[in-house]
Design an enzyme around this catalytic site. Structure first.
Site, mmCIF file in Angstrom:
data_model
loop_
_atom_site.group_PDB
_atom_site.id
_atom_site.type_symbol
_atom_site.label_atom_id
_atom_site.label_comp_id
_atom_site.label_asym_id
_atom_site.label_seq_id
_atom_site.Cartn_x
_atom_site.Cartn_y
_atom_site.Cartn_z
ATOM 1 N N HIS A 179 1.296 -0.741 -0.095
ATOM 2 C CA HIS A 179 0.074 0.215 0.244
ATOM 3 C C HIS A 179 0.790 1.690 0.028
ATOM 4 C CE1 HIS A 179 0.385 2.154 3.948
ATOM 5 N NE2 HIS A 179 0.247 0.397 4.393
ATOM 6 N N CYS A 180 -0.181 2.416 -0.698
ATOM 7 C CA CYS A 180 1.235 3.653 0.496
ATOM 8 C C CYS A 180 -0.170 4.232 0.371
ATOM 9 C CB CYS A 180 1.317 4.096 -1.300
ATOM 10 S SG CYS A 180 0.661 3.984 -3.081
ATOM 11 N N GLU A 181 -0.034 6.035 0.022
ATOM 12 C CA GLU A 181 -1.549 7.050 0.953
ATOM 13 C C GLU A 181 -2.343 6.099 0.317
ATOM 14 O OE1 GLU A 181 -1.515 11.527 1.762
ATOM 15 O OE2 GLU A 181 -0.501 11.364 0.020
ATOM 16 N N SER A 183 -2.412 4.255 -2.396
ATOM 17 C CA SER A 183 -2.539 2.606 -3.242
ATOM 18 C C SER A 183 -2.493 2.949 -4.465
ATOM 19 C CB SER A 183 -3.545 1.563 -2.673
ATOM 20 O OG SER A 183 -3.109 1.247 -1.503
ATOM 21 N N TYR A 221 -3.035 3.550 2.812
ATOM 22 C CA TYR A 221 -3.178 4.254 4.581
ATOM 23 C C TYR A 221 -4.620 5.457 4.411
ATOM 24 C CZ TYR A 221 -1.808 5.683 8.816
ATOM 25 O OH TYR A 221 -1.349 5.523 10.550
#
Length: 280
Positions: A179-181, A183, A221
Site C-alpha cells: 500500500h501507499c497513501e 494505493s 493508508y
C-alpha cells in the site's frame, strides 16, 4: 529389410554385373579411367557409417527445438489454468487465502480495509504462515503514522534487496500486502516490480514464484486510517504533500528516480485468447 539396406548408397544392393571386377575383394567399374583409386570394403563401411550418422543423429538445433516446444506447451497450459481459475495464486499452486475486491488496477489483487483489519485481528492466522505488509510511502509519511508491523520500502532497489534476502518455502504461505497513501501509484508500481523480478528469477521454471500470493490495499493508508486507526501507530496520518515536508518530498522523489534509473518498462499483464486479463 534392415537399417543398413535403407541407408545403403544407390547401387550397393544391386547385383554385380559383368563390368565389375571383384578380384581380391576390390570393387571398381571397368569403365573407370585408369588412375582412379578403386573402392574397397573399408570405404563402403565408412560411407554407410557416415550416412547412418547423418540420418539418425539430432543436431543441437533440433534438440533445442524439442526443448523449446515442451517449454512453450507447459507455459500455455499454466496460462490457461490461471486464466480460468481466478482464485489461484499467481503460480497456480493453491487458492488465494484472502477475498479480492474490484480495484483501480484490474491486473492486481486488491483487498478492502476491512479484510486488512481481519488479517491483523488474526482471522486468518491458521491460513497465513507469514505476513509482510509493505508501506511504499516516503519515510516522513511512514513516521507520521503507519499500520503496525509494516516495513517501509519505497524504492525499487529496496524491493530487489527484499526479494534477494528473504527466505521462503513452498510449504509455507507467505502473504505480502502493498500500500501507499492512496494505493494508486507507488504501491501498485512496487507490487508490479516485485512480481517482475520474481518472474525473471524463475524464468526457466514458469509459473513458479517466490512470492505467489500478493495483494494491494485498496484506498491505501488514508482510507485504512479513517476506519481502522486502532491498527495504526502513531494514530495519525501525514499526507505526502504536507507543506511541512516539501523539502523532504523533493529529496525522496529524486532519490527514488535515481535508484530506478535504467529500469526496463514493465510488461503488461498477459491477455488470453478470449480477451480475459490475467492477474499479474
Amino acid at each position: 529389410m534392415g537399417l543398413d539396406d535403407l541407408l545403403m548408397p544407390s547401387g550397393f544392393g544391386a547385383p554385380i554385373d559383368d563390368n565389375v571386377d571383384v578380384s581380391a575383394g576390390k570393387y571398381f567399374n571397368a569403365d573407370t579411367p585408369i588412375g582412379k583409386r578403386p573402392i574397397d570394403d573399408a570405404d563402403l563401411h565408412n560411407q554407410r557409417k557416415r550416412r547412418r550418422s547423418q540420418s539418425c543423429e539430432l543436431t543441437s538445433d533440433d534438440t533445442n527445438d524439442v526443448r523449446n516446444t515442451t517449454s512453450i506447451s507447459t507455459i500455455i497450459k499454466a496460462v490457461e489454468r490461471l486464466s480460468t481459475e481466478p482464485r489461484l495464486v499467481a503460480d497456480g499452486s493453491r487458492e488465494n487465502v484472502l477475498t479480492s475486491t474490484v480495484g483501480k488496477h484490474n491486473d492486481l489483487n486488491a483487498i478492502t480495509s476491512q479484510t486488512m483489519s481481519d488479517v491483523l485481528n488474526g482471522v486468518y492466522r491458521n491460513q497465513i504462515d507469514h505476513l509482510t505488509i509493505v508501506d511504499c510511502r516516503y519515510p516522513y509519511e511512514y513516521d507520521g503514522g503507519h499500520i503496525k508491523g509494516t516495513i517501509n520500502l519505497y524504492t525499487k532497489q529496496a524491493i530487489k534487496e527484499f526479494l534477494d534476502n528473504t527466505v521462503t518455502s513452498p510449504d509455507k504461505n507467505h502473504v505480502i500486502i502493498f500500500h501507499c497513501e492512496f494505493s494508486t501509484e507507488r504501491g501498485p508500481k512496487l507490487y508490479r516490480h516485485l512480481r517482475s523480478l520474481d518472474r525473471e528469477l524463475n524464468a526457466e521454471l514458469y509459473p513458479r514464484l517466490k512470492f505467489p500470493e500478493m495483494y494491494l490495499l485498496e484506498g491505501g493508508y488514508k482510507e485504512f486510517f479513517q476506519t481502522h486507526k486502532e491498527h495504526c501507530f502513531p494514530q495519525s496520518y501525514m499526507p505526502m504533500l504536507h507543506k511541512k515536508h516539501s523539502e523532504d518530498l523533493r529529496h525522496f522523489r529524486v532519490k527514488s528516480k535515481s535508484w530506478a534509473a535504467g529500469d526496463k518498462p514493465r510488461q503488461e499483464s498477459r491477455v488470453n485468447g478470449s480477451g480475459t486479463r490475467l492477474c499479474f
